[in-house]
Design an enzyme around this catalytic site. Structure first.
Site, PDB file in Angstrom:
ATOM      1  N   GLY A  21       0.754  -1.243   0.000  1.00  7.32           N
ATOM      2  CA  GLY A  21       0.000   0.000   0.000  1.00  7.32           C
ATOM      3  C   GLY A  21       0.785   1.293   0.000  1.00  7.32           C
ATOM      4  O   GLY A  21       0.198   2.374   0.132  1.00  7.32           O
ATOM      5  N   TRP A  23       2.309   2.973  -2.437  1.00  2.13           N
ATOM      6  CA  TRP A  23       1.920   3.887  -3.516  1.00  2.13           C
ATOM      7  C   TRP A  23       0.527   4.467  -3.274  1.00  2.13           C
ATOM      8  O   TRP A  23       0.283   5.648  -3.513  1.00  2.13           O
ATOM      9  CB  TRP A  23       1.956   3.154  -4.869  1.00  2.13           C
ATOM     10  CG  TRP A  23       3.322   3.086  -5.465  1.00  2.13           C
ATOM     11  CD1 TRP A  23       4.516   3.175  -4.817  1.00  2.13           C
ATOM     12  CD2 TRP A  23       3.646   2.913  -6.846  1.00  2.13           C
ATOM     13  NE1 TRP A  23       5.558   3.067  -5.701  1.00  2.13           N
ATOM     14  CE2 TRP A  23       5.057   2.899  -6.951  1.00  2.13           C
ATOM     15  CE3 TRP A  23       2.878   2.746  -8.005  1.00  2.13           C
ATOM     16  CZ2 TRP A  23       5.712   2.741  -8.175  1.00  2.13           C
ATOM     17  CZ3 TRP A  23       3.536   2.587  -9.224  1.00  2.13           C
ATOM     18  CH2 TRP A  23       4.932   2.588  -9.304  1.00  2.13           C
ATOM     19  N   ASP A  53       2.797  -1.283 -10.041  1.00  2.00           N
ATOM     20  CA  ASP A  53       4.053  -1.749  -9.453  1.00  2.00           C
ATOM     21  C   ASP A  53       4.039  -3.279  -9.421  1.00  2.00           C
ATOM     22  O   ASP A  53       4.730  -3.905  -8.621  1.00  2.00           O
ATOM     23  CB  ASP A  53       4.228  -1.183  -8.037  1.00  2.00           C
ATOM     24  CG  ASP A  53       5.687  -1.142  -7.597  1.00  2.00           C
ATOM     25  OD1 ASP A  53       6.568  -1.129  -8.482  1.00  2.00           O
ATOM     26  OD2 ASP A  53       5.940  -1.130  -6.384  1.00  2.00           O
ATOM     27  N   LYS A  62       6.202  -0.472 -13.586  1.00  2.00           N
ATOM     28  CA  LYS A  62       7.516  -1.048 -13.342  1.00  2.00           C
ATOM     29  C   LYS A  62       7.913  -1.964 -14.486  1.00  2.00           C
ATOM     30  O   LYS A  62       7.143  -2.811 -14.921  1.00  2.00           O
ATOM     31  CB  LYS A  62       7.512  -1.843 -12.032  1.00  2.00           C
ATOM     32  CG  LYS A  62       8.839  -2.541 -11.754  1.00  2.00           C
ATOM     33  CD  LYS A  62       9.024  -2.884 -10.291  1.00  2.00           C
ATOM     34  CE  LYS A  62       7.996  -3.851  -9.771  1.00  2.00           C
ATOM     35  NZ  LYS A  62       8.213  -4.132  -8.334  1.00  2.00           N
ATOM     36  N   ASP A  66      -7.119 -10.742  -9.019  1.00  2.00           N
ATOM     37  CA  ASP A  66      -6.027 -10.966  -9.972  1.00  2.00           C
ATOM     38  C   ASP A  66      -6.275 -10.085 -11.182  1.00  2.00           C
ATOM     39  O   ASP A  66      -7.291 -10.248 -11.869  1.00  2.00           O
ATOM     40  CB  ASP A  66      -5.999 -12.445 -10.372  1.00  2.00           C
ATOM     41  CG  ASP A  66      -4.865 -12.772 -11.342  1.00  2.00           C
ATOM     42  OD1 ASP A  66      -4.157 -11.852 -11.784  1.00  2.00           O
ATOM     43  OD2 ASP A  66      -4.695 -13.970 -11.655  1.00  2.00           O
ATOM     44  N   ASP A 108      -4.971  -5.919  -5.739  1.00  2.00           N
ATOM     45  CA  ASP A 108      -3.793  -6.778  -5.624  1.00  2.00           C
ATOM     46  C   ASP A 108      -4.259  -8.217  -5.415  1.00  2.00           C
ATOM     47  O   ASP A 108      -5.378  -8.458  -4.932  1.00  2.00           O
ATOM     48  CB  ASP A 108      -2.905  -6.348  -4.451  1.00  2.00           C
ATOM     49  CG  ASP A 108      -1.472  -6.887  -4.589  1.00  2.00           C
ATOM     50  OD1 ASP A 108      -0.591  -6.099  -4.970  1.00  2.00           O
ATOM     51  OD2 ASP A 108      -1.255  -8.080  -4.352  1.00  2.00           O
TER      52      ASP A 108
END
Length: 227
Positions: A76, A78, A139, A179, A115, A99
């Site tokens: 958490g 971000w 991320d 990312k 997912d 997440d």
């Protein structure tokens, strides 16, 4: 304990028992990481908070009143930064986060455990957003196999899925941040982003470990072409 070259105390973790060398090295790195220690002092969920904070301070993409989607949000860090900067704590903006893992509640953040690659995820996310988004940030990291080429393809595939979702929900002028890792496997992805956004660049914040190939692709100024 011993002092490192900066004068800070360096914690050494002993091997033994069931602890593998890789686990020992990871734990040592965490215990001696100044960003991990700072995150605890500042009340952030993870050291990743400083990565987003630095990238935003340099590029100014988080603004009050925006709608932000945080993919791969747990634990958490971000989401905490985003909620503060868009004002969702005061009801001005909105932060939607997902997440695979559970994530304890964060004020100003609407979280769902799911997912992202599930075929039902995009529709569920759109319902949570309730309209268009100003920022989609990811991320997420794919599970690794140890085979470098396979892992690079998995990582790029995950970013491509996130970019495709961003293209479906972003408002004109929106931002996509994800990312990636240093490799030649993302050439097609970068070409697509350059067609869809006015500015595309790679960034590596100071909070990213210098021995890591981790970096981020930042695409700003979305050219909306949806009908």
């Amino acid at each position: 304990m011993a002092k490192d070259t900066t004068g800070r105390l360096h914690v050494t973790v002993k091997t033994g028992g069931k602890r593998k060398l890789s686990s020992k090295l990871w734990l040592e790195r965490q215990l001696n990481d100044p960003y991990v220690a700072q995150a605890k002092r500042d009340g952030f969920r993870s050291r990743a908070a400083y990565k987003l904070q630095e990238m935003d301070e340099k590029n100014r993409f988080l603004k009050a009143g925006q709608v932000v989607v945080d993919l791969g949000a747990a634990p958490g860090g971000w989401s905490q930064i985003a909620a503060k900067r868009v004002g969702s704590l005061e009801g001005k903006g909105k932060v939607v986060a997902i997440d695979l893992l559970e994530m304890p509640e964060i004020p100003g953040v609407d979280f769902a455990q799911m997912d992202f690659l599930d075929e039902k995820a995009p529709d569920r996310l759109r319902a949570m957003i309730g309209g268009g988004a100003d920022i989609v940030m990811s991320d997420m990291a794919a599970n690794t196999t140890g085979h470098r080429k396979t892992d690079q393809l998995r990582i790029v595939g995950l970013v491509e899925s996130a970019a495709e979702f961003a293209a479906e929900v972003l408002n004109p002028g929106g931002t996509f941040l994800a990312k990636v890792f240093q490799s030649g496997a993302d050439a097609d992805l970068l070409a697509q982003l350059k067609r869809d956004y006015t500015t595309v660049k790679h960034v590596k914040p100071a909070a990213s470990r210098q021995d890591s190939s981790e970096r981020y692709v930042l695409a700003m100024g979305f050219r909306a072409s949806r009908e």
